[in-house]
Write a protein that holds these residues in place. Structure first.
Motif, PDB file in Angstrom:
ATOM      1  N   TYR C 118       2.660  29.671 -32.377  1.00  0.00           N
ATOM      2  CA  TYR C 118       2.533  28.229 -31.885  1.00  0.00           C
ATOM      3  C   TYR C 118       3.409  28.318 -30.298  1.00  0.00           C
ATOM      4  O   TYR C 118       2.732  27.666 -29.460  1.00  0.00           O
ATOM      5  CB  TYR C 118       3.235  27.370 -32.515  1.00  0.00           C
ATOM      6  N   ARG C 122       1.389  27.561 -26.966  1.00  0.00           N
ATOM      7  CA  ARG C 122       1.315  26.307 -26.279  1.00  0.00           C
ATOM      8  C   ARG C 122       2.752  26.095 -25.549  1.00  0.00           C
ATOM      9  O   ARG C 122       2.825  25.025 -24.901  1.00  0.00           O
ATOM     10  CB  ARG C 122       1.209  25.175 -27.346  1.00  0.00           C
ATOM     11  N   LEU C 201      -4.839  29.324 -31.939  1.00  0.00           N
ATOM     12  CA  LEU C 201      -4.035  28.345 -31.390  1.00  0.00           C
ATOM     13  C   LEU C 201      -4.651  28.337 -29.895  1.00  0.00           C
ATOM     14  O   LEU C 201      -4.841  27.131 -29.326  1.00  0.00           O
ATOM     15  CB  LEU C 201      -2.621  28.518 -31.493  1.00  0.00           C
ATOM     16  N   HIS C 209      -4.950  17.903 -28.041  1.00  0.00           N
ATOM     17  CA  HIS C 209      -3.516  17.436 -28.419  1.00  0.00           C
ATOM     18  C   HIS C 209      -3.222  16.001 -27.725  1.00  0.00           C
ATOM     19  O   HIS C 209      -2.501  15.338 -28.217  1.00  0.00           O
ATOM     20  CB  HIS C 209      -2.495  18.447 -28.117  1.00  0.00           C
ATOM     21  N   PHE C 223       0.177  18.045 -35.304  1.00  0.00           N
ATOM     22  CA  PHE C 223       0.205  19.457 -35.891  1.00  0.00           C
ATOM     23  C   PHE C 223      -0.539  19.538 -37.608  1.00  0.00           C
ATOM     24  O   PHE C 223      -1.516  20.362 -37.530  1.00  0.00           O
ATOM     25  CB  PHE C 223       1.633  19.764 -36.145  1.00  0.00           C
ATOM     26  N   THR C 227      -3.986  20.347 -35.324  1.00  0.00           N
ATOM     27  CA  THR C 227      -3.727  21.955 -35.132  1.00  0.00           C
ATOM     28  C   THR C 227      -3.994  22.623 -36.248  1.00  0.00           C
ATOM     29  O   THR C 227      -4.843  23.784 -36.280  1.00  0.00           O
ATOM     30  CB  THR C 227      -2.150  22.190 -34.860  1.00  0.00           C
TER      31      THR C 227
END
Lengths: 391, 267, 305
Positions: C118, C122, C201, C209, C223, C227
């Motif tokens: 992650y 990101r 991801l 998001h 999340f 996600t």
């Protein structure tokens, strides 16, 4: 689609197998090679670790390079972890020969994998000690299936800093195992069941064990039960000799069963390790160089067998591993490498070896002529060992 | 950035922890490469370059490196050709059982190596094939095909069909279109797939153990054997250290080619 | 993504086409032949080299052995191998142990991999991200055996762990603990988990998001609800490696834990010459993994492989 393919493949396999048939049946009329011809340039051997040194560990011990220089046979080696592994490697048909212990030799002869040899072709055979010639584990009906490499005992080794009073029997790992829980080193092979049987031979005479390799069901069960008690003390099993060396060196284990080879290497690194042949006797080995019946490089193999009986090579190999040399000339050559070698290894002392039970194959007929006795087979030994180790 | 500050800091700390976990054993090993003692006890007893000289002078090691390079190149070559062909067929044509193909190709890498190894060994023995480099290449190629296949198919999926159609409209035949349009477009996918396939082959020990003959040693086999010789363990540390350093080159290269945002491609 | 610019104009066909050219032109019109030519090579390889071998191996499970010499007797049919597997409870114990550790390793790797993946995908700047990808990839190139031996030197007496923890009264774990296998296998396969999750991801568009945040969801909810479901197939793809590699390993359990896994039974029996038993027991990982793959495919993991 798959359904169609299976019969096709099946018949292809069947045809191929038929084509290569007769491979194992070549042993019916064995005719040993009468004269060693020119080398084939290569030699593939199955060995016990340390049986073919080319000076990589210690430049003073190199009996492979002189052989390669002299014969032009390039030597490739594969270490076997135990005799069962050695037999299986021989079955693959990729090797020219093996340094087989007694528990492998009988199986190799019976399955036709070992080639008969005419000992007249060897220059160095005559000098071999008489009590090493024509032994039942490498000679059948007067036909020789190999030549001796050396013999030695399995030893009890301990760390002198942790085990302060020197043991004289196997008792500390069997009855006294709880004192060393988690720190006992044990050989990882089904043949180790014989070490339990050997101890019972001394401590429980009522069981009537006369040979630690030929056990009836009751004797076998008692041996396995003793092993289970040992297993409850969480020993560290070794099959790679270097694993054992590093666990002794690091102090992870402090007592256990070992070969003289590891003791030599550990003492050379000044580790606080001593070893003894316990009073109730021990298991051991008398190894034989055997040739594969369809060896790709038979002349190289025969030359290797002769080489391994030569005084220099035999002296180096047996001093290196810590086992008894096989001839008087080899003993003389060994004096230069390790004074008193043959005396300390009892090379020419038949009485000493009566206390050492050479590895041999468990057989259903107990390897005797008595039709009334039946013994637990090799298969069941392996099975019992799997259960012990896997649980 | 939608994550709050504390999440970002927490994640940075966790990532750092994982990287330490990944690198600690490798760093310890690298330090042992300079340790004068043969015994692997901590802490090291000094500093020496002696084992580097021993490694450089070891003939068995050199032969093993050559064997590994040949096996890796052979397996990668076979895998690229077969994997690309399969990917083109699956991506450009429809046919019965198309969905099953990727499942079939993934099996050799998803089933344990020990099963693949024994199966191949049994078969080679049954067919009386001599064990050697060729058998190693067959074993390695079998589980490398999926790597090439996955890389190429991921690229083909993202590739616009218009240049190919334009090429055909302009009268180019299938081969010319493939050579001039499709192949260049797949170039980087082939390269990164090839690198990963080569890496897998170079490090493979289980299948190799079963498919190598008595006279053939690859680098992992040499390491396994050397580790069994107390005298050579320090040389193994050197080899490991050098391999890790050298691996930075292809890894970095693959990253550069892929240009960072690789999407569905493999690394 | 820079491919389109590198494409040059196609050659015009040469006036006198060679034999190969003519064949290519003919192919152009015969899609089915084209397809078969493309598929022929890879499929033949897989069917002959791989499935053929598996078939011969499984056939071997039904072959008899000479009880004394251990010599396998092809086409002497026998169910002895299967009988041993069923009657001796040790094989079930080993199977349960292996699958338990494989599951534990998979869960451990997933827990370790998600945060770093992650972060890479990101949060890290492009430069840091590239460096981190390299950092995760490099250990994959370091020889497997060498990593296992590095762990041995760490775990055994006089090793790094004893040195680091000794002052706190902790002993070296030694090389006989099953927990060692769990730690070392998790270590070995961790990059195989991080990379697919990272790629997964990276594929999620940032707008999702933002939309979730605009709708008032906090980071934790985004999340969990956005996600995680989207990256789950990638996680399953990674788990194929962690699970399968553990299921088949026999070197690591032996070297760091002195424990028997499924792979050890197969390897030991093959090296002791009992091919029928090794082949019969091979069915276990084959069946388990095919089941695992079928489930993984349903979960969409194959697109993330």
């Amino acid at each position: 689609m798959r359904h169609l393919r299976i019969p096709v493949l099946f018949s292809a396999v069947a045809l191929l197998l038929a084509a290569c048939g007769g491979q194992g049946s070549g042993s019916t009329g064995p005719t040993p090679i009468a004269e060693i011809g020119d080398g084939e340039g290569e030699l593939n051997l199955i060995i016990w670790a340390g049986y073919a040194e080319s000076g990589e560990t210690d430049a003073a011990y190199d009996w492979v390079t002189p052989f390669e220089d002299e014969t032009g046979c390039q030597v490739n080696t594969t270490n076997m972890t135990d005799s069962n592994n050695g037999v299986s490697l021989m079955q693959s048909g990729e090797y020219d020969g093996i340094s087989a212990s007694g528990d492998a030799t009988t199986r190799l002869i019976a399955s036709g994998l070992a080639a008969p040899v005419n000992t007249d072709v060897f220059e160095n055979y005559d000098a071999v000690f008489d009590d090493l010639k024509n032994l039942p584990h490498n000679t059948v009906d007067g036909v020789n299936y190999g030549v001796p490499h050396g013999r030695g005992p399995n030893l009890l080794a301990w760390n002198t800093e942790e085990v302060t009073s020197a043991p004289t029997s196997w008792e500390p790992i069997w009855e006294g195992g709880a004192d060393y829980a988690g720190r006992i080193s044990i050989y990882d092979s089904s043949i180790f069941i014989a070490d339990a049987a050997l101890h019972l031979m001394a401590t429980q005479p009522d069981l009537g064990i006369t040979d630690p390799y030929q056990l009836n069901q009751e004797q076998f069960d008692a041996s396995v039960a003793l092993l289970e008690e040992l297993d409850a003390n969480d020993p560290l099993y070794w099959s790679d000799f270097n694993d054992q060396i590093s666990s002794y060196a690091s102090g992870d284990v402090v007592i256990g069963t070992t070969w003289p080879y590891q003791v030599n290497l550990l003492q050379a690194e000044s580790a606080p390790i001593e070893a003894t042949l316990p009073e109730e006797g021990t298991t051991g080995w008398s190894d034989t160089w055997m040739m594969y019946s369809e060896a790709e490089h038979p002349n190289c193999m025969l030359m290797w067998m002769d080489h391994m009986m030569s005084p220099e090579a035999n002296a180096q190999a047996t001093v290196w591993f810590g086992e008894a040399a096989t001839s008087e000339p080899a003993c003389e050559a060994a004096e230069a490498l390790s004074p008193g070698h043959c005396e300390s290894q009892h090379a020419d002392d038949p009485g000493y070896w009566e206390n050492v039970w050479y590895w041999s194959t468990p057989q259903e007929d107990c390897a005797d002529d008595d039709p009334d006795t039946t013994c637990v087979t090799q298969e069941d030994w392996v099975d019992a060992w799997t259960s012990l180790r896997g649980a | 950035m939608t994550e709050p500050r504390w999440v970002r800091i927490g994640l940075a700390v966790a990532s750092g922890g994982v990287l330490v976990f990944l690198y600690l054993p490798l760093v310890i090993l690298a330090i042992y490469a300079f340790n004068p003692s043969r015994l692997q006890a901590w802490p090291p007893t000094g500093l020496t370059l002696h084992w580097f000289a021993e490694a450089a002078a070891n003939p068995g090691l050199r032969a093993a490196i050559v064997n590994s390079l040949i096996a890796g190149a052979g397996a990668t070559g076979v895998a690229l050709v077969l994997g690309t062909a399969a990917a083109l067929a699956v991506q450009r044509f429809t046919f019965f059982g198309r969905e099953t193909i990727s499942f079939l190709f993934v099996l050799p890498i998803a089933l344990p190596g020990v099963v693949t190894g024994i199966a191949l060994r049994t078969t080679f023995q049954t067919l009386d094939v001599d064990f050697g480099l060729a058998t190693i290449i067959v074993g390695h190629a079998t589980f490398c095909i999926v790597i090439a296949y996955n890389n190429v198919i991921a690229r083909l999926r993202r590739l616009p069909r218009t240049p190919e159609e334009a090429s055909a409209d302009l009268g180019a035949d299938t081969w010319t279109t493939f050579r001039r349009i499709t192949l260049p477009a797949m170039g980087t996918a082939l390269l990164s797939g090839g690198l990963l396939a080569f890496a897998l082959s170079f490090d493979e020990i289980i299948v190799t153990n079963f498919t190598a003959g008595p006279g053939t040693q690859t680098i992992p086999m040499w390491i396994l054997a050397a580790i069994q010789r107390p005298a050579e363990v320090p040389v193994v540390n050197v080899v490991a250290f050098v391999l890790i350093l050298l691996s930075a080159i292809p890894v970095y290269l693959a990253q550069r080619i892929a240009g960072g945002a690789t999407g569905g491609g493999r690394y | 993504m820079t491919t389109a610019s590198s494409v040059s104009a196609p050659e015009t066909p040469t006036p006198q086409p060679g034999r190969l050219r003519r064949f290519a032109a003919w192919l152009h019109l015969h899609k089915r032949v084209q397809r078969n030519l493309l598929l022929g090579g890879p499929l033949t390889w897989m069917v002959v080299a791989y499935f053929g071998s598996l078939f011969i191996l499984l056939l071997g499970a039904f072959w008899d052995r000479d009880p004394f010499t251990g010599q396998v007797q092809p086409f002497a049919w026998s169910l002895d191998a299967f009988e041993s597997l069923i009657t001796n409870p040790v094989y079930l114990t080993i199977a349960v142990r292996t699958i338990t550790i494989a599951a534990a390793v998979t869960v451990t790797d997933a827990i370790l991999a998600v945060p770093i993946a992650y972060y890479m995908a990101r949060i890290a700047t492009p430069r840091v991200r590239q460096l981190m990808v390299v950092a995760v990839l490099m250990p994959l190139w370091a020889a497997y055996l060498v990593k296992v031996y590095a762990w041995r030197t760490i775990l055994q007496g006089n090793g790094f762990l004893e040195w680091a923890l000794g002052p706190f009264g902790v002993d070296a774990p030694g090389l006989g603990q099953i927990l060692n296998a769990w730690v070392v296998l998790s270590y070995l396969w961790l990059p195989y988990m991080i990379l697919p999750i990272f790629a997964g991801l990276e594929r999620i568009p940032n707008s999702l998001h933002e939309a979730s945040a605009d709708l008032g969801a906090r980071a934790g909810i985004t999340f969990r609800r956005v996600t995680l479901p989207l990256v789950f197939p990638a996680l399953v793809a990674g788990s194929i490696f962690t699970f399968s590699l553990t299921l088949g390993d026999y070197i690591t359990p032996d070297l760091v834990a002195d424990a028997k896994f499924v792979g050890n039974v197969i390897y030991d029996n093959s090296s002791l010459g009992n091919l029928p038993l090794a082949a019969a027991y091979s069915l276990l990982p084959i069946v388990v993994m095919i089941g695992y793959l079928l489930v993984a495919r349903r979960l969409g993991a194959f697109d993330s492989l």
